[in-house]
Structures are given as C-alpha cells and as structure tokens.
Enzyme design. Structure first.
Site, PDB file in Angstrom:
ATOM      1  CB  THR A 226     -17.550  26.622  -6.953  1.00  0.00           C
ATOM      2  OG1 THR A 226     -17.580  25.776  -5.816  1.00  0.00           O
ATOM      3  CG2 THR A 226     -18.843  26.444  -7.735  1.00  0.00           C
TER       4      THR A 226
ATOM      5  CB  THR B 295     -17.486  29.950  -4.020  1.00  0.00           C
ATOM      6  OG1 THR B 295     -18.613  29.120  -3.859  1.00  0.00           O
ATOM      7  CG2 THR B 295     -17.632  30.769  -5.283  1.00  0.00           C
TER       8      THR B 295
ATOM      9  CB  SER C 121     -13.873  24.031  -2.109  1.00  0.00           C
ATOM     10  OG  SER C 121     -12.917  25.056  -1.932  1.00  0.00           O
TER      11      SER C 121
ATOM     12  CB  THR D 139     -18.473  32.386  -0.525  1.00  0.00           C
ATOM     13  OG1 THR D 139     -17.867  31.096  -0.388  1.00  0.00           O
ATOM     14  CG2 THR D 139     -18.411  33.110   0.800  1.00  0.00           C
TER      15      THR D 139
END
Length: 347
Positions: free
Chosen positions: A225, A207, A86, A258
C-alpha cells in the site's frame, strides 16, 4: 494369499475414504460459494483491481509455481499501475508531499519480511522479500529500508507523479489537517468525487492484500500500500505489520485486511482471523467474528469507518467480511480467472 487379498481390499477402501475426505465442503462468501479442493491452486485478493493482480499470480500458479512467488508477482501489478492512487508508485502522498510505501510478505512456515515508510522504490514488495530472505530481521523502515534497498540493487526513483502532485497541491489549498484516519478518507472522498466516500470503499481502497495456495498445498500472502492520502509523515498502517495486515500459518490458513489500519492493528486482525480458523471457524465465520470484535470495542467509531478481512484456509476455502458495504474481493483459479465477489457486511 487370502490374507494378502484382504489387506489389499482394506488398503483400497482406506484410499477411497481418504480421497473422499480430501474433497472440501464449500464455504459461503458474499452470498456465493467459494469451495476448496485439495491439490487445486487458488489466489484471492482485495478489491476490484485484484482481478488483474490475481491473473499475474495465476500465471505462476498454473505452471506449478509456488505460492510465495505468485503473491510477490501478483501485487506488483497494482504497485505499477499509474491509475491506482492507493498502492505503489502512483500513490497519493502524505501531507508533506512525500510518497511512502509499506509492504509485507509471508510464507506458510512463518518466514516473513516487511518494509514501512519506504520512499523512492517502486516495488516495496520486492524489498520486503529481500528483508525476509537476506536479513535476520522482519521489518525495516524509513531511511534504513531505503538504504537496504539501494544496497540490494533497487533503483531510486521519484514516485510522486504529476497527477498525484496536482491532487496534493489541490488538497493543500483547502484542507485543514487533523490526524484522524477516518476524517482524512472522508475528506478525500468529498474532494475528488463531490461527496463523502466510505472509508476503504470504491473511492479509496488503500491496500491490496493477496493470499494464494499452490498445487502442493503451500500458502503464502502479500500486502502492499501507499497508505492513506495526506497522512502524517511517518504514519504506518497495518499493511506491513505481521499479524495485523497479513498473517499466514501453513497448518491453518491465511488472512489479510483492508481499510483503516489503525483499527486492524489494535485488534491484531489478521492473526485473530487465523487463530479463529485454528479453533474451527470457517474463513467466513472467522472474518465475521474479527469484524464484530472491532465493532463491539468501538461501536460509535465503527459506524463511519471501514475494515474488511479476507481469508483462506489450508484447504482453499475462502471467506470475507467487512464493516461497511462496498468491499469486494477477487478470486482466481482454474475454473475462473476474473471472479469478483461482494463481501457481506455489518451495515
């Protein structure tokens, strides 16, 4: 002489009062106390992989380094982690099989830089800092961001790893794409784990946001990210948007976010958290209020999505809050370098 003695006594008392006032009251976060003290360095970041990132940042802070260098150094750890799908070079691609990366960085004086939809560069946070320091702009995107990065001497690389390619090809077999951030993450949880995963939960935290304060009291933040897996090509979330995924004000504090970036953008989330702290809220209270703003505006949608905020004020006090359970954040300072705290949540 008597007047001089009275003056020295008054000055000493004033210094004692100042020293006492420098001791910051603790802030409650996730059921634990995370206090701040003037002159003490601290770095915090989102999710469990923030522990290793914090430790890299701490290597800078513990030697008297500045917060901006610390956050840039720290977030490069997950950017380079081939197990992290991610953030960074091992991130899952968009629906067209392209890995596109977003990042932002900001210091206490409001200097900031960001890149979005950047391909072929392993460390977008480094490019974001170059944007901040070597251009008159804040945000470069897509081909322009890549052109700038190459001109700055960054190496062009293939970021789609064999593991990520395999996951993308598996998704192509069965997934019916819908441009819905929430359903994409839920589908991702089912495909990889046999069940639905909470958006932004342990199965997909999209993130790393990092905030730091150095021994001189200077704040800085970074956010990076690869965005949502299988997103529409060109989709950009909150991470590179100053005021959404990241915001820093040296007079007040800093915040990062996030989860589902679209919801954070709609509410200028990180800026909101900092402004609430400016009005007198603690970091914990500010994060809670910002989350409730999202829930109030979208009560039905918020039951199925995740957004979390993490904040630090200029005294080093820390707070966090999320919509769903499962959001945790890492804390690192001289006392403990591997702290991980579960954030409180609405549900």
């Amino acid at each position: 002489m008597a007047d001089r003695r009275r003056f020295l006594k008054t000055a000493a008392l004033g210094m004692s009062a100042a020293a006492l006032s420098a001791k910051i009251l603790p802030a409650q976060a996730g059921g634990k106390t995370v206090a701040g003290t003037a002159g003490v360095a601290r770095v915090i970041s989102t999710w469990d992989f923030g522990i290793a990132a914090n430790q890299a940042a701490w290597a800078v802070l513990s030697k008297g380094g500045n917060a901006l260098d610390a956050v840039e150094t720290g977030v490069q750890v997950p950017e380079a982690d081939l197990k992290n799908h991610s953030v960074g070079r091992a991130g899952y691609p968009d629906r067209d099989g392209k890995v596109t990366l977003d990042a932002s960085i900001m210091d206490a004086d409001g200097n900031c830089g960001a890149v979005a939809a950047l391909e072929h560069i392993a460390h977008p946070i480094q490019v974001a800092r170059r944007v901040m320091e070597r251009t008159p702009h804040v945000l470069l995107v897509g081909d322009g961001a890549l052109q700038f990065a190459l001109e700055q001497g960054f190496k062009k690389e293939e970021l789609l790893t064999p593991e990520s390619r395999e996951a993308w090809q598996e998704w192509l077999k069965t997934a019916h794409y819908q441009p819905s951030a929430n359903s994409e993450i839920l589908d991702y949880g089912r495909r990889d784990h046999g069940k639905g995963g909470l958006p932004g939960g342990k199965d997909n935290h999209d993130t790393i946001g990092m905030l730091a304060i150095d021994t001189h009291g200077r704040l800085a933040g970074a956010c990076t990210t690869s965005g949502m897996a299988w997103k529409l090509h060109g989709r950009v979330g909150d991470s590179p948007i100053i005021g959404a995924g990241l915001y820093v004000d040296g007079e007040v504090g800093a915040a990062t976010s996030t989860g589902v970036g679209e919801e954070v953008i709609r509410n200028a989330g990180s800026f909101l958290v900092v402004e609430l702290m400016r009005q007198g809220r603690s970091p914990q209270e500010a994060c809670h209020e910002a989350v409730m703003r999202i829930v109030k505006r979208r009560p039905n949608a918020s039951k199925d999505l995740q957004v979390g905020f993490l904040a630090m004020n200029r005294h080093g006090e820390v707070g966090a809050f999320a919509i769903q359970p499962g959001f945790s954040y890492a804390v690192c300072d001289a006392a403990k370098q591997d702290g991980l705290i579960p954030a409180k949540s609405v549900y």
